[in-house]
Motif scaffolding. Structure first.
Motif, PDB file in Angstrom:
ATOM      1  N   THR A  65       0.978  -1.127   0.120  1.00 15.20           N
ATOM      2  CA  THR A  65      -0.001  -0.283   0.202  1.00 15.20           C
ATOM      3  C   THR A  65       1.146   1.540  -0.001  1.00 15.20           C
ATOM      4  N   SER A  66       0.214   2.238  -0.272  1.00 14.53           N
ATOM      5  CA  SER A  66       0.702   3.473  -0.076  1.00 14.53           C
ATOM      6  C   SER A  66       1.837   4.060   1.201  1.00 14.53           C
ATOM      7  N   GLY A  67       1.253   3.136   2.466  1.00 16.49           N
ATOM      8  CA  GLY A  67       2.315   3.129   3.636  1.00 16.49           C
ATOM      9  C   GLY A  67       3.067   3.042   3.552  1.00 16.49           C
ATOM     10  N   TRP A  68       4.050   1.514   2.722  1.00 21.88           N
ATOM     11  CA  TRP A  68       5.019   0.875   2.043  1.00 21.88           C
ATOM     12  C   TRP A  68       5.477   1.596   1.418  1.00 21.88           C
ATOM     13  N   PHE A  69       5.121   2.572   0.197  1.00 15.77           N
ATOM     14  CA  PHE A  69       6.117   3.244  -1.044  1.00 15.77           C
ATOM     15  C   PHE A  69       5.959   4.975   0.096  1.00 15.77           C
ATOM     16  N   LEU A 117       0.752  -4.157  10.460  1.00 13.70           N
ATOM     17  CA  LEU A 117       0.988  -4.297   9.053  1.00 13.70           C
ATOM     18  C   LEU A 117       0.440  -3.966   7.717  1.00 13.70           C
ATOM     19  N   ASP A 118      -0.840  -3.850   8.050  1.00 13.42           N
ATOM     20  CA  ASP A 118      -1.823  -3.704   7.161  1.00 13.42           C
ATOM     21  C   ASP A 118      -1.739  -2.216   6.948  1.00 13.42           C
ATOM     22  N   LYS A 119      -0.988  -1.500   7.499  1.00 18.26           N
ATOM     23  CA  LYS A 119      -0.609  -0.612   7.625  1.00 18.26           C
ATOM     24  C   LYS A 119       0.283  -0.561   6.098  1.00 18.26           C
ATOM     25  N   TYR A 120       1.240  -1.035   5.703  1.00 14.44           N
ATOM     26  CA  TYR A 120       1.672  -0.916   4.959  1.00 14.44           C
ATOM     27  C   TYR A 120       1.203  -1.906   3.676  1.00 14.44           C
ATOM     28  N   PHE A 121       0.295  -3.124   3.965  1.00 11.57           N
ATOM     29  CA  PHE A 121       0.370  -4.341   2.917  1.00 11.57           C
ATOM     30  C   PHE A 121      -1.464  -4.815   2.991  1.00 11.57           C
ATOM     31  N   ARG A 122      -1.772  -4.882   1.710  1.00 12.90           N
ATOM     32  CA  ARG A 122      -3.341  -5.169   2.316  1.00 12.90           C
ATOM     33  C   ARG A 122      -3.308  -6.806   1.822  1.00 12.90           C
ATOM     34  N   LEU A 123      -3.805  -7.530   2.852  1.00 12.19           N
ATOM     35  CA  LEU A 123      -3.992  -9.041   1.629  1.00 12.19           C
ATOM     36  C   LEU A 123      -5.270  -8.877   1.562  1.00 12.19           C
ATOM     37  N   HIS A 176      -6.044 -11.786  10.240  1.00 13.72           N
ATOM     38  CA  HIS A 176      -5.859 -10.753  11.103  1.00 13.72           C
ATOM     39  C   HIS A 176      -4.537 -10.039  11.627  1.00 13.72           C
ATOM     40  N   SER A 177      -3.834 -11.530  11.388  1.00 14.74           N
ATOM     41  CA  SER A 177      -2.470 -10.867  11.763  1.00 14.74           C
ATOM     42  C   SER A 177      -1.669  -9.665  11.092  1.00 14.74           C
ATOM     43  N   PHE A 178      -2.611  -9.568  10.028  1.00 17.41           N
ATOM     44  CA  PHE A 178      -1.201  -8.242   9.594  1.00 17.41           C
ATOM     45  C   PHE A 178      -1.534  -6.906  10.026  1.00 17.41           C
ATOM     46  N   ARG A 179      -3.953  -7.115  10.714  1.00 16.03           N
ATOM     47  CA  ARG A 179      -3.958  -6.222  11.282  1.00 16.03           C
ATOM     48  C   ARG A 179      -3.696  -6.218  12.708  1.00 16.03           C
TER      49      ARG A 179
END
Length: 121
Positions: A24-28, A102-108, A95-98
């Motif tokens: 996501t934009s968080g990663w970039f 990590l959901d700031k950086y990636f979407r699953l 949910h482990s990303f939430r």
């Protein structure tokens, strides 16, 4: 031309799950040091826990050979194909990303299917 007659698709055990993975934009918008020292170690830690929940990684697919930047209309950069014991485990994995931020950086996105009956029995 008559179609092949068969009953309703059966939900497999374990579940066949394709997980779409997108930066996501968080990663970039994250610095190289933060990616190296914080984000990637957290990602590796989460992925390691998936190895311990009864899931079996069958394969991966990364689209980066002919793409760069945002995922675009496909909506994903990579795919992870798993056999996963049950629906709750799938929910726990996403949910482990939430739970780790990590959901700031990636979407699953998880998609449940089954082995393709014409190729796998």
């Amino acid at each position: 031309m008559a179609g092949i007659k068969h009953g309703a698709p059966q939900v497999p055990t374990p579940l066949r799950v394709m997980i779409y993975f997108e930066s996501t934009s968080g990663w970039f918008n994250t610095t190289g040091d933060e990616k190296t020292n914080e984000v990637l170690p957290a990602l590796n830690e989460v992925i390691a826990t998936w190895k311990e929940n009864g899931s079996e990684l069958l394969g991966t697919f990364d689209r980066d050979i002919l793409t760069a930047g945002a995922a675009g209309s496909a909506g994903y950069h990579a795919c992870l194909l798993y056999n996963i014991p049950d629906l709750q485990t799938v929910a726990d994995m996403t949910h482990s990303f939430r739970a780790t931020g990590l959901d700031k950086y990636f979407r699953l996105e998880a998609v449940i299917g089954r082995p393709f009956f014409l190729l796998e029995n």
